[in-house]
Design an enzyme around this catalytic site. Sequence first.
Site, short mmCIF file in Angstrom:
data_model
loop_
_atom_site.label_atom_id
_atom_site.label_comp_id
_atom_site.label_asym_id
_atom_site.label_seq_id
_atom_site.Cartn_x
_atom_site.Cartn_y
_atom_site.Cartn_z
CG HIS A 1 -8.88 -8.56 -17.67
ND1 HIS A 1 -9.02 -8.96 -18.99
CD2 HIS A 1 -10.13 -8.20 -17.26
CE1 HIS A 1 -10.28 -8.85 -19.36
NE2 HIS A 1 -10.98 -8.38 -18.33
CD GLU B 1 -2.65 1.66 0.35
OE1 GLU B 1 -3.16 2.79 0.36
OE2 GLU B 1 -2.89 0.82 -0.55
CG HIS C 1 -0.84 2.32 -4.91
ND1 HIS C 1 -0.79 2.37 -6.28
CD2 HIS C 1 -2.04 2.86 -4.57
CE1 HIS C 1 -1.88 2.91 -6.76
NE2 HIS C 1 -2.67 3.23 -5.75
CG HIS D 1 -17.16 -7.17 -17.10
ND1 HIS D 1 -16.70 -6.00 -17.66
CD2 HIS D 1 -16.08 -8.01 -17.04
CE1 HIS D 1 -15.40 -6.11 -17.91
NE2 HIS D 1 -15.01 -7.32 -17.57
#
Length: 413
Positions: free
Chosen positions: A370, A124, A127, A312
Site C-alpha cells: 500500500h 533498522e 535501512h 483517510h
Amino acid sequence: MGRFARRKGVASVTEQALYDLSPALRLMGMGLVVAMGPLAWLWLRGRGQSPARRLQALTLLTLFLTFDLVLFGAFTRLTDSGLGCPDWPGCYGKASPVGARAHIAAAQQAMPTGPVTHGKAWVEMVHRYLATGVGVLIIVLALATWLQWRRSRVAQGQRADGSASIVHPGWPLFTLLWVCAQGAFGALTVTMKLFPAIVTLHLLGGVGLLVLLAAQAERYRQAAGAPAELLGHGTRTLLWAAALMVGVQIALGGWVSTNYAVLVCNTFPMCQGSWWPAMDFAQGFELWRPLGTSADGSPLEFRALTAIHYTHRLFAYAVFALLSGLAWRLHQQGRLARQRRWIVGLAALQLVTGLSNVVLDWPLVAAVLHTGGAAALMTVLTWALCASRAASQFDSKTIAARAIPTSAGGLKT
C-alpha cells in the site's frame, strides 16, 4: 587535586561523546560499499554511450533504488524496527549490530517484545545503509552532471534548437540538499522516539525524492529528442489536481500509519457499525505531539484515532474517483498511454491493499504494498506531468490544419 582530575576525566569523556565521528564515518563507508555495485554495473553497461545517456541511466538507477528504500522504510516502520538501534547514526555507537551485540542482548533480555531486538536492529541498520547508498549515488549524480554541464557549455554550448543536452546541475544539487534534509529527519525519527509528525514528514520526504528524480529522468529523455505530448488545458489541470490530491492522501495515510490507527475501523464500508462513528478531529489532527498522547500528555482517545482513520478513508473515495476520471479522459484523447495504464493499475492496487489492511487485520505484505503503490502512483503522475505540456492556441491550430478533406468527404490526418 583528585576532584579536579575526576572533573577533567568527566569532561574528556563528554567531549569524546560529543565529537566522536567514527560511527558516522563508518556508516558513510557502508553507504559507499552499497553504491559501488550499482555504479560499477552502470559503468560497464554504459561504455560507449553518450554522457547524456549515462546520466539518464544513473538517474533512473537512483530512482529505482530510492523506491526500494521507500519500500524498506515502510517495512521498517511496520515491523516496529524504527528504534531497533535507539541512537544515530550507528547502533549503540557501533557501525553494525555485530559490534553492539552485548547492548542489544541486554535490552532484549530486559524487554523481549520491546523495540530493541537483534532482528529489529538489523532491519533498522540495513535501512540506514540503503539510505546512505542512495545518498552516495545522488552525490555522484550531482558531481557528474555539473562536470558534464561545464564540458558541454565550453565545448558545444547549446544545441541548435536552443535547448541544453544536459539537465541543469541545479536539479541534482537541489536533490542532494533534499536528501540531506531527509537524512536529518531520519535521525530525528530515532532521537524523538517515533514522533508522528516527524515520521510522516520523513515518509513525505522519501516520496518527494522520487518526484525530483522522476522529473530529472524525464527531462533527460526529452533532451535526447523525445517530444512532450500535448494536452488540453482541462486535462492538464485534471492531472495537476490528481497529483496534488494523491500527495495529500499520502500524508493522511502516513498519519494513519504513524499513529497506529489502521485497525480502529476493521469493517468496510462502515466503520464501527456506523456511517459516521464518534470522532474527535481536534485531538486526532493535533500535529505536534508525542506518539500515543495529546500535547498536554493525556492519552490519545479512541475517537481521535477513529477521526484519523476515517478521514483517510473518505478522502480515498475522492482520489479514486478523480484518478478514474483522469484515466478515462486520457483514454478518450489517446494521450499518455503508458502513464494511463500505470495509473489504472496502481489505483486498483491501492484499492485492493487498502481493503486488505482493514478486513484482513493489517497484513504486512499488503501494508508494504500500500505504501509502495502510493509512492509509485505519485512517481507516475510526476512522469505524466513532465512528459506533457498544455497545448497552446498555436498548437491547436496546427493540429486542426493537418486535417485535410479526402475525395470521399472524410478527413485524414
